[in-house]
Design a protein around this motif. Structure first.
Motif, PDB file in Angstrom:
ATOM      1  N   GLY A   1      45.550   7.836  33.902  1.00  0.00           N
ATOM      2  CA  GLY A   1      46.795   7.542  33.198  1.00  0.00           C
ATOM      3  C   GLY A   1      47.994   8.128  33.903  1.00  0.00           C
ATOM      4  O   GLY A   1      48.934   8.608  33.246  1.00  0.00           O
ATOM      5  N   ARG A   2      47.988   8.100  35.254  1.00  0.00           N
ATOM      6  CA  ARG A   2      49.059   8.703  36.040  1.00  0.00           C
ATOM      7  C   ARG A   2      49.728   7.668  36.932  1.00  0.00           C
ATOM      8  O   ARG A   2      49.088   6.779  37.489  1.00  0.00           O
ATOM      9  CB  ARG A   2      48.516   9.827  36.924  1.00  0.00           C
ATOM     10  CG  ARG A   2      47.755  10.910  36.195  1.00  0.00           C
ATOM     11  CD  ARG A   2      48.656  11.791  35.353  1.00  0.00           C
ATOM     12  NE  ARG A   2      49.579  12.592  36.161  1.00  0.00           N
ATOM     13  CZ  ARG A   2      50.473  13.440  35.645  1.00  0.00           C
ATOM     14  NH1 ARG A   2      50.556  13.579  34.322  1.00  0.00           N
ATOM     15  NH2 ARG A   2      51.268  14.136  36.425  1.00  0.00           N
ATOM     16  N   LEU A   3      51.043   7.799  37.061  1.00  0.00           N
ATOM     17  CA  LEU A   3      51.851   7.000  37.968  1.00  0.00           C
ATOM     18  C   LEU A   3      52.435   7.922  39.036  1.00  0.00           C
ATOM     19  O   LEU A   3      52.759   9.076  38.759  1.00  0.00           O
ATOM     20  CB  LEU A   3      52.994   6.320  37.219  1.00  0.00           C
ATOM     21  CG  LEU A   3      52.607   5.352  36.097  1.00  0.00           C
ATOM     22  CD1 LEU A   3      53.755   5.194  35.124  1.00  0.00           C
ATOM     23  CD2 LEU A   3      52.226   4.007  36.680  1.00  0.00           C
ATOM     24  N   SER A   4      52.582   7.412  40.251  1.00  0.00           N
ATOM     25  CA  SER A   4      53.177   8.237  41.297  1.00  0.00           C
ATOM     26  C   SER A   4      53.838   7.368  42.334  1.00  0.00           C
ATOM     27  O   SER A   4      53.499   6.188  42.498  1.00  0.00           O
ATOM     28  CB  SER A   4      52.118   9.132  41.962  1.00  0.00           C
ATOM     29  OG  SER A   4      51.161   8.360  42.654  1.00  0.00           O
ATOM     30  N   TRP A   5      54.823   7.948  43.026  1.00  0.00           N
ATOM     31  CA  TRP A   5      55.416   7.281  44.171  1.00  0.00           C
ATOM     32  C   TRP A   5      55.710   8.292  45.263  1.00  0.00           C
ATOM     33  O   TRP A   5      55.881   9.494  44.999  1.00  0.00           O
ATOM     34  CB  TRP A   5      56.673   6.497  43.805  1.00  0.00           C
ATOM     35  CG  TRP A   5      57.819   7.251  43.164  1.00  0.00           C
ATOM     36  CD1 TRP A   5      58.162   7.221  41.844  1.00  0.00           C
ATOM     37  CD2 TRP A   5      58.794   8.097  43.804  1.00  0.00           C
ATOM     38  NE1 TRP A   5      59.273   7.994  41.617  1.00  0.00           N
ATOM     39  CE2 TRP A   5      59.687   8.544  42.809  1.00  0.00           C
ATOM     40  CE3 TRP A   5      58.986   8.516  45.115  1.00  0.00           C
ATOM     41  CZ2 TRP A   5      60.761   9.384  43.086  1.00  0.00           C
ATOM     42  CZ3 TRP A   5      60.053   9.364  45.397  1.00  0.00           C
ATOM     43  CH2 TRP A   5      60.933   9.781  44.396  1.00  0.00           C
TER      44      TRP A   5
ATOM     45  N   GLU B   1      59.575   9.300  31.993  1.00  0.00           N
ATOM     46  CA  GLU B   1      59.436   8.906  30.595  1.00  0.00           C
ATOM     47  C   GLU B   1      60.154   7.582  30.339  1.00  0.00           C
ATOM     48  O   GLU B   1      61.099   7.212  31.040  1.00  0.00           O
ATOM     49  CB  GLU B   1      60.000   9.986  29.670  1.00  0.00           C
ATOM     50  CG  GLU B   1      59.248  11.311  29.748  1.00  0.00           C
ATOM     51  CD  GLU B   1      59.898  12.382  28.888  1.00  0.00           C
ATOM     52  OE1 GLU B   1      61.033  12.153  28.409  1.00  0.00           O
ATOM     53  OE2 GLU B   1      59.273  13.449  28.715  1.00  0.00           O
ATOM     54  N   SER B   2      59.721   6.884  29.304  1.00  0.00           N
ATOM     55  CA  SER B   2      60.349   5.627  28.929  1.00  0.00           C
ATOM     56  C   SER B   2      61.782   5.858  28.467  1.00  0.00           C
ATOM     57  O   SER B   2      62.069   6.797  27.724  1.00  0.00           O
ATOM     58  CB  SER B   2      59.556   4.967  27.800  1.00  0.00           C
ATOM     59  OG  SER B   2      60.305   3.930  27.198  1.00  0.00           O
ATOM     60  N   THR B   3      62.700   4.980  28.910  1.00  0.00           N
ATOM     61  CA  THR B   3      64.078   5.034  28.413  1.00  0.00           C
ATOM     62  C   THR B   3      64.245   4.148  27.188  1.00  0.00           C
ATOM     63  O   THR B   3      65.309   4.152  26.555  1.00  0.00           O
ATOM     64  CB  THR B   3      65.066   4.562  29.487  1.00  0.00           C
ATOM     65  OG1 THR B   3      64.802   3.183  29.784  1.00  0.00           O
ATOM     66  CG2 THR B   3      64.935   5.395  30.753  1.00  0.00           C
ATOM     67  N   GLY B   4      63.210   3.363  26.859  1.00  0.00           N
ATOM     68  CA  GLY B   4      63.289   2.449  25.730  1.00  0.00           C
ATOM     69  C   GLY B   4      63.980   1.141  26.037  1.00  0.00           C
ATOM     70  O   GLY B   4      64.122   0.293  25.155  1.00  0.00           O
ATOM     71  N   VAL B   5      64.410   0.956  27.297  1.00  0.00           N
ATOM     72  CA  VAL B   5      65.103  -0.275  27.689  1.00  0.00           C
ATOM     73  C   VAL B   5      64.104  -1.215  28.341  1.00  0.00           C
ATOM     74  O   VAL B   5      63.469  -0.866  29.341  1.00  0.00           O
ATOM     75  CB  VAL B   5      66.270   0.029  28.652  1.00  0.00           C
ATOM     76  CG1 VAL B   5      66.904  -1.275  29.146  1.00  0.00           C
ATOM     77  CG2 VAL B   5      67.310   0.895  27.964  1.00  0.00           C
ATOM     78  N   TYR B   6      63.966  -2.430  27.787  1.00  0.00           N
ATOM     79  CA  TYR B   6      63.057  -3.442  28.309  1.00  0.00           C
ATOM     80  C   TYR B   6      63.867  -4.599  28.896  1.00  0.00           C
ATOM     81  O   TYR B   6      64.926  -4.976  28.384  1.00  0.00           O
ATOM     82  CB  TYR B   6      62.165  -4.007  27.193  1.00  0.00           C
ATOM     83  CG  TYR B   6      61.077  -3.075  26.711  1.00  0.00           C
ATOM     84  CD1 TYR B   6      59.778  -3.190  27.197  1.00  0.00           C
ATOM     85  CD2 TYR B   6      61.335  -2.101  25.752  1.00  0.00           C
ATOM     86  CE1 TYR B   6      58.765  -2.352  26.739  1.00  0.00           C
ATOM     87  CE2 TYR B   6      60.332  -1.265  25.290  1.00  0.00           C
ATOM     88  CZ  TYR B   6      59.050  -1.392  25.792  1.00  0.00           C
ATOM     89  OH  TYR B   6      58.049  -0.558  25.338  1.00  0.00           O
TER      90      TYR B   6
ATOM     91  N   PRO C   1      53.729   6.483  30.159  1.00  0.00           N
ATOM     92  CA  PRO C   1      54.361   6.590  28.834  1.00  0.00           C
ATOM     93  C   PRO C   1      53.465   6.025  27.734  1.00  0.00           C
ATOM     94  O   PRO C   1      52.592   5.191  27.984  1.00  0.00           O
ATOM     95  CB  PRO C   1      55.636   5.742  28.997  1.00  0.00           C
ATOM     96  CG  PRO C   1      55.892   5.686  30.462  1.00  0.00           C
ATOM     97  CD  PRO C   1      54.539   5.713  31.106  1.00  0.00           C
ATOM     98  N   GLN C   2      53.692   6.475  26.515  1.00  0.00           N
ATOM     99  CA  GLN C   2      52.930   5.996  25.372  1.00  0.00           C
ATOM    100  C   GLN C   2      53.239   4.524  25.120  1.00  0.00           C
ATOM    101  O   GLN C   2      54.400   4.124  25.007  1.00  0.00           O
ATOM    102  CB  GLN C   2      53.281   6.813  24.117  1.00  0.00           C
ATOM    103  CG  GLN C   2      52.395   6.539  22.928  1.00  0.00           C
ATOM    104  CD  GLN C   2      50.961   7.018  23.157  1.00  0.00           C
ATOM    105  OE1 GLN C   2      50.736   8.038  23.798  1.00  0.00           O
ATOM    106  NE2 GLN C   2      50.006   6.266  22.622  1.00  0.00           N
ATOM    107  N   LEU C   3      52.198   3.703  25.056  1.00  0.00           N
ATOM    108  CA  LEU C   3      52.373   2.267  24.889  1.00  0.00           C
ATOM    109  C   LEU C   3      51.515   1.773  23.733  1.00  0.00           C
ATOM    110  O   LEU C   3      50.620   2.474  23.259  1.00  0.00           O
ATOM    111  CB  LEU C   3      51.976   1.540  26.180  1.00  0.00           C
ATOM    112  CG  LEU C   3      52.709   1.954  27.455  1.00  0.00           C
ATOM    113  CD1 LEU C   3      52.059   1.312  28.666  1.00  0.00           C
ATOM    114  CD2 LEU C   3      54.178   1.567  27.378  1.00  0.00           C
TER     115      LEU C   3
END
Length: 413
Positions: A280-284, A339-344, A298-300
């Motif tokens: 459950g990890r993202l990286s760049w 973290e999610s900004t809530g903008v889609y 982020p929680q989905l």
């Protein structure tokens, strides 16, 4: 210009063109033993490919078919936020070679593709005809002083991918000889002198189960994706090495081997991105600076499927995902925390949000594709034919990050 993309998360196999057996060497190129060269490779086109738009430091060019039998160049000025025909002649009808925006189409030809490089606009005509192969035309930013700087030979074609390489270009060119043998090569082309230099062939064993596809570039390296029955693996061919070859890169690996089941990996611009599903990890990783970031997914909701990271601009990323209810979407992430900004954003034909240019504090993006009646069709007895063009908008980065749309730029009449 900073290269910007909104949703470059697709299966690498969907993008990759299978490379096949090697034919004879084009007579217009010269195979040389290259000394070490630390010239950086630069991104000069959206998705690193020829396309219908090109970005200069001051604006965006577009080519579209407004009337039957020709194309026109249009220009979006980033400062004035206006789109015009690339023509300064008052009351011009933009339908003859006296107009700087006009691009003729010979019978059998189909459209043009653009890029902007070192102060010049380039238009690639990719369709061969009996009297002439595909060619590359250079012109001044206002459309004047046009000159064909490269004409490909019979059986050759542009394969789409291109990069800047100092004052020269790195081009991917494919060729089929008279016996049906085909190959794809990387070439170095000097638009000032017209000289072509064959760098290396993108050749693998004929009929083999392993394929390799050019996927990107960073620093002095071209980045390829190798695919076989075991999985997929990125690797780098460093042009700074003496006499670089495709085989050299097999030992210059980039990132882990992955299968797109438990692990996704993508190359986007100068970034290498991973999504470890099990962890459950993202990286760049910025391949130029070595900077790395890793953060939790982020929680989905349970119906949402994640594909990985999508590079927007700078080090601003979105989460590329889909749901059964809303389809494809991009969720903006906080660049510091992940973290999610809530903008889609929901990329559709009616609301594209495909970022094409970064002008510092502002972005230019494609809103949608519109249609209008095709001019000149009545002379050919046609009715109801339409032409298609992009509709653009500009927005500040701050507004974009807050989900506030930009103001549309009208298409010129």
């Amino acid at each position: 210009m900073n290269r910007s993309t909104l949703a470059k998360i697709v299966s690498p196999l969907a993008l990759a063109a299978m490379l096949v057996a090697c034919g004879s060497q084009p007579s217009g190129t010269e195979m040389v033993v290259r000394p070490a060269n630390d010239t950086p490779i630069t991104h000069i086109a959206n998705y690193d490919m020829l396309g219908d738009t090109a970005v200069s430091p001051e604006g965006l060019y577009e080519v579209c078919s407004v009337r039957l039998g020709s194309c026109n160049l249009l220009y979006v000025d980033a400062a004035t936020r206006q789109e015009t025909y690339l023509c300064a002649t008052p009351n011009c009808t933009h339908d003859s070679e006296s107009c700087n925006s006009y691009l003729p189409l010979e019978e059998g030809r189909y459209g043009y593709q653009l890029f902007f490089f070192n102060g010049y606009l380039y238009a690639a005509q990719c369709t061969p005809i009996e009297s002439q192969g595909p060619y590359l035309m250079r012109m001044d930013p206002d459309g004047t002083n046009r000159e064909i700087v490269l004409e490909l030979e019979n059986g050759e074609c542009f394969s789409g991918m291109l990069y800047g390489y100092g004052d020269r270009l790195l081009l991917q060119i494919s060729r089929v000889d008279e016996n049906g043998n085909s190959e794809t090569c990387m070439e170095i082309f000097d638009p000032q002198t017209g000289e072509r230099e064959r760098l290396f062939s993108l050749q693998l064993e004929p009929g083999g189960k392993e394929s390799a596809s050019l996927m990107g570039a960073a620093g002095t390296s071209l980045i390829f994706l190798k695919s076989d029955e075991e999985g997929r693996q990125y690797y780098k061919v460093d042009l700074a090495r003496e006499n670089p070859t495709l085989e050299q890169g097999q030992t210059n690996l980039l990132g882990p081997e992955f299968d797109e089941t438990g692990l996704y990996c993508t190359v986007q611009g100068d970034y290498f991105c991973t999504y470890d599903i099990a962890a459950g990890r993202l990286s760049w990783e910025n391949l130029l600076t070595g900077q790395k970031k890793e953060f939790p997914l982020p929680q989905l909701s349970g119906e949402e499927t994640v594909y990985g990271l999508a590079l927007l601009y700078d080090d601003q990323f979105a989460l590329s995902m889909s749901s059964s209810e809303k389809g494809s979407m991009n969720l903006l992430l906080n660049p510091e925390t992940g973290e999610s900004t809530g903008v889609y954003y929901y990329p559709t034909r009616e609301s594209g949000y495909d970022i094409l240019a970064d002008f510092g504090d502002e972005l230019l993006y494609k809103v949608r594709t519109d249609e209008r009646p095709l001019e000149g069709q009545a002379a050919y007895g046609l009715v109801g034919e339409v032409s298609y063009h992009n509709v653009y908008a500009m927005v500040s980065k701050e507004d974009f990050q807050n989900g506030i749309p930009g103001e549309e730029i009208p298409f010129p009449e």
